[in-house]
Scaffold this active site. Structure first.
Site, PDB file in Angstrom:
ATOM      1  N   ASP A 141       1.202  -1.615  -0.388  1.00  0.00           N
ATOM      2  CA  ASP A 141      -0.507  -0.023   0.118  1.00  0.00           C
ATOM      3  C   ASP A 141       0.795   1.429   0.454  1.00  0.00           C
ATOM      4  OD1 ASP A 141      -2.391   1.508   0.677  1.00  0.00           O
ATOM      5  OD2 ASP A 141      -3.362  -0.337   0.782  1.00  0.00           O
ATOM      6  N   HIS A 214      -3.666   6.124   3.217  1.00  0.00           N
ATOM      7  CA  HIS A 214      -5.022   4.672   3.045  1.00  0.00           C
ATOM      8  C   HIS A 214      -3.745   3.547   3.238  1.00  0.00           C
ATOM      9  CE1 HIS A 214      -5.931   1.809  -0.203  1.00  0.00           C
ATOM     10  NE2 HIS A 214      -6.600   2.628  -0.955  1.00  0.00           N
ATOM     11  N   SER A 544     -11.243  -1.033  -1.492  1.00  0.00           N
ATOM     12  CA  SER A 544      -9.681  -0.848  -0.453  1.00  0.00           C
ATOM     13  C   SER A 544      -9.989  -1.228   1.314  1.00  0.00           C
ATOM     14  CB  SER A 544      -8.775   0.679  -0.276  1.00  0.00           C
ATOM     15  OG  SER A 544      -8.795   0.651  -1.874  1.00  0.00           O
TER      16      SER A 544
END
Ligand SMILES: *[C@@H]1O[C@H](CO)[C@@H](O)[C@H](O)[C@H]1NC(C)=O
Ligand SMILES: *[C@@H]1O[C@H](CO)[C@@H](O)[C@H](O)[C@H]1NC(C)=O
Length: 768
Positions: A141, A214, A544
């Protein structure tokens, strides 16, 4: 996040780095781009001492100046390098070269969830009994914020001795950034830098540090420690914890502020395999291409061959049909649903009507009086003004007003900023038919409320037809126990699987809407430059977010059953998933308001407590995957690319995708062609499956329920008896169908039960 513009991440990435992008493109035109070169390692000429010399010599044969960015040993045999198109063509024709694959840029596709998943109680039991702390979750990520409380390692014992990972250092990251919770952190930036030029360390860390949020969100969702008193500005307050709060986490930063490049992704997977992760979580996706050309699929294959479960996001391309990515059968492909929590907000208009929506705004309250309301499309000089794109609003017409902005095109939070920047006092974010009644809450920078399509249409009608329309905005905090839940998120990518129609995808859904988890200290909750706020938890949405839920739950199962294969763990998650509410009604699709189908939710919504004791599993080995390639009629070269091994399909064997041992059934059926040309005779197809007993001895009986009267379904045998652990039994399912018009779909449900366990598989028919 991926594929479309509905979620703020991708868009955030694209907008912030548009400048860099342009530079990258120019550079590409002038000279070179990155290629991943797959070498036929088993046919290395004897004259080379080792494969690295051979790779080097092959590369030098086409370019004196080209350097290898990475060499790969698991994901591919080969390397990545920068070449001109001509050089790449020339290299592809050299002996020993399997494939020269141009690099692709991929995109990134969020405290209630443990309780919603029924883990509140079970987790306490699990923590005491399982080997969860031996399980290592690797997350590919944007890196991590290592100081986050979710990475507190209190109470965790020594790092598993088999672990070979490292805590790589770089700016803002040193070896003390890792601990017994965050046991590894690496970054892979060579491909990114080759495309965009050196990382500007003033704006972005050349280290595993997460400058985006994220990666911190996904990794804390999967394996974050227990943190009490977590919330975003008081919203969703409670105890935050990952799905496997005692598992270890390792981060592989492969995504930077300009995106994720396949040369870096491949290098990340390569190292994660070497380091010894047990679960690999990738909330990343590109598109849907043949498995042997898709580096995520290839990498996941090798990982699976090493016993690693790979969980990925299905994509945010919904509700369009066939919008899936990451559809390989060895991958666990996760769609997104809502949970039973909401963040209500309201707008009351001059005629006395009130509409409810959602918001995470927490700043100065909206004044207790109505203000004029205008539609962005009416106060803009630009044709896309209705979307509230940056710089599109006419300040004179917006100042002191509430502005209605349509959803889509740019990040939702950016729209709020654009209105605020133009002097607006509030924003209504209006859904159109693409989003239906799906509401995604955001931490806007001004008083704002997101409304569903019906309310939006009514509000616009009022604004267009009333001489001096006015409105007020009020906020309702956090609401729990919202029903129905889950519903399938509109953005969640849908089947059918266009690549292999006999494999049903997505595999299952998990929480992916308005999810609270850890956040970076580098940017505010909106991710916008204009957002000075810093939060340790943020609430965001996307597949996600659902992917790391399943990654963490897979780690829980791995902890409880260390000897289970990735396919067995996935099977346990799928066959115990639920597809109805407690009242027996099918889970709804928020995009349509109607019952969802297996093309939307796969096997259903994950139920981790049931998954710990599935009774039977549909296992699959590498041989099964190789047979799957034979069934797809892959050439030996294609198999070598996809699986990095020499494998010749046996010409005497009848390989069939229908016999691939998958926990669900997708049945494409022929349509009789019109004008009397085609046959009207019923079509019969037979699928075979093998179940492995992972429970006690017992007798399972099959039952089939169908909503497709035109298909006759026969299961043989109807009873399977098991006397031992790991005993295998096979059965066949024969589908006999009358012709239906092309495009018709139908559904059924097959269940084996011993009275204690229910081993359920969805069946999806599509007439093509
Ligand atoms: C390493 O990190 C620790 C903790 O953040 C900090 O105290 C120390 O100064 C750092 N060392 C270097 C060399 O950056
Ligand atoms: C505002 O825009 C809507 C939709 O485009 C249109 O129907 C309406 O007439 C416009 N109102 C004004 C005052 O221009």
């Amino acid at each position: 996040m991926m594929l479309n513009f509905k979620f703020f991440h991708v868009v955030l990435l694209m907008l912030l780095f548009f400048g860099k992008y342009a530079m990258g493109e120019k550079e590409i035109q002038h000279s070179k781009r990155t290629y991943i070169v797959h070498m036929d390692k088993s046919n290395m000429p004897a004259s080379f001492e080792n494969h690295l010399n051979w790779y080097d010599s092959s590369l030098k044969s086409v370019s004196d100046s080209a350097e290898m960015l990475y060499t790969y040993k698991h994901v591919a045999h080969g390397f990545s390098t920068r070449l001109t198109a001509q050089e790449a063509d020339f290299l592809a024709k050299q002996p020993g070269i399997l494939f020269v694959m141009p690099e692709v840029k991929y995109e990134l596709h969020t405290t209630r969830t443990p309780e919603f998943l029924g883990l509140g109680r079970a987790n306490t039991i699990l923590v005491a009994s399982d080997k969860q702390s031996d399980v290592i979750i690797g997350v590919l990520d944007t890196g991590v914020w290592p100081e986050h409380k979710s990475f507190d390692d209190t109470g965790l014992g020594r790092i598993p001795s088999r672990w070979k990972g490292q805590c790589e250092t770089g700016n803002n990251f040193n070896s003390s950034s890792c601990n017994r919770k965050l046991i590894g952190a690496r970054f892979f930036s060579k491909g990114y830098e080759a495309a965009f030029g050196p990382i500007d360390e003033k704006t972005e860390s050349k280290s595993p540090r997460d400058d985006d949020g994220h990666g911190t969100h996904t990794s804390t969702t999967a394996g974050g420690s227990v943190v009490s008193g977590a919330s975003l500005f008081g919203f969703a307050s409670g105890t935050a914890r990952g799905m496997a709060p005692r598992a270890r986490v390792a981060t592989y930063k492969v995504c930077f502020l300009g995106g994720c490049f396949t040369s870096d992704i491949a290098a990340g997977i390569d190292r994660a395999i070497d380091d010894g992760v047990d679960v690999l979580s990738m909330s990343i996706g590109g598109g849907s291409m043949d498995y042997y050309r898709d580096i995520v699929a290839i990498g996941a294959f090798t990982a699976t061959a090493h016993g690693i479960l790979v969980s990925t996001s299905a994509g945010n391309g919904g509700p369009s049909q066939g919008s899936l990515s990451n559809a390989a059968p060895w991958i666990t492909t996760v769609g997104a649903g809502t949970i039973d929590r909401d963040f209500p907000a309201y707008t009351s208009i001059g005629n006395g009507n009130r509409y409810s929506g959602v918001s995470l705004y927490n700043g100065k309250p909206f004044p207790d009086s109505p203000f004029p309301i205008v539609y962005a499309g009416n106060v803009s000089d630009s044709s896309s003004g209705y979307l509230c794109i940056s710089g599109s609003l006419n300040r004179r017409k917006v100042a002191g007003k509430i502005v209605i902005c349509d959803r889509g095109g740019n990040p939702r939070v950016e729209k709020g900023w654009v209105v605020k920047d133009a002097g607006g006092i509030g924003m209504i974010l209006a859904n159109n038919e693409d989003y239906g009644e799906e509401l995604v809450a955001d931490a806007h920078l001004l008083p704002a409320v997101a409304l569903g399509q019906k309310a939006s249409d009514a509000l616009k009608k009022y604004a267009f037809s009333t001489p001096n329309p006015t409105a007020k905005i009020t906020f309702g905090g956090t609401q729990l126990g919202v029903q129905p839940s889950p519903v399938v998120a509109a953005f969640s990518s849908r089947g059918p699987n266009e690549l292999t129609p006999q494999i049903l995808k997505p595999d299952l859904i998990a929480p992916g809407v308005n999810i609270l988890a850890g956040w970076t200290g580098a940017v505010g909750p909106t991710g916008l430059d204009s957002d000075p706020r810093r939060v340790s938890f943020n609430i965001i949405s996307g597949t996600s977010m659902s992917c790391p839920h399943v990654s963490g739950l897979a780690a829980l199962i791995k902890g409880a059953h260390p000897d289970w294969s990735p396919a067995a763990i996935k099977s346990a998650l799928m066959t115990t998933a639920y597809k109805t509410y407690k009242n027996g009604q099918t889970i709804l699709d928020i995009a349509t308001g109607r019952p969802a189908t297996p093309f939307d939710y796969g096997a259903g919504h994950v139920d981790p407590v049931a998954a710990l004791d599935p009774g039977l599993v549909y296992d699959a080995s590498i041989d099964d995957y190789l047979s799957f390639f034979c069934a797809l009629k892959y050439t030996p070269a294609q198999i070598k690319l996809a699986a990095r091994r020499d494998f010749k399909c046996d010409p005497k064997k009848a390989y069939r995708v229908e016999d691939f041992n998958y926990p669900s059934f997708a049945v494409p059926l022929e349509t009789a062609s019109g004008f009397g040309g085609g046959s009207r005779a019923p079509v019969t197809v037979k699928y075979s499956r093998t179940v492995t007993n992972v429970g006690t001895a017992g007798t399972y009986k099959v039952s089939v329920s169908s909503q497709s009267p035109s298909v006759k379904i026969v299961v043989e045998p109807q009873i399977l008896s098991f006397s031992q652990l790991y005993e295998k039994k096979s059965y066949t399912v024969t589908f006999t169908s009358a012709s239906q018009p092309s495009g018709t779909t139908g559904f059924a449900h097959l269940e084996w039960s011993d009275g204690k366990h229910t081993v359920a598989s969805p069946i999806a028919f599509s007439w093509i």
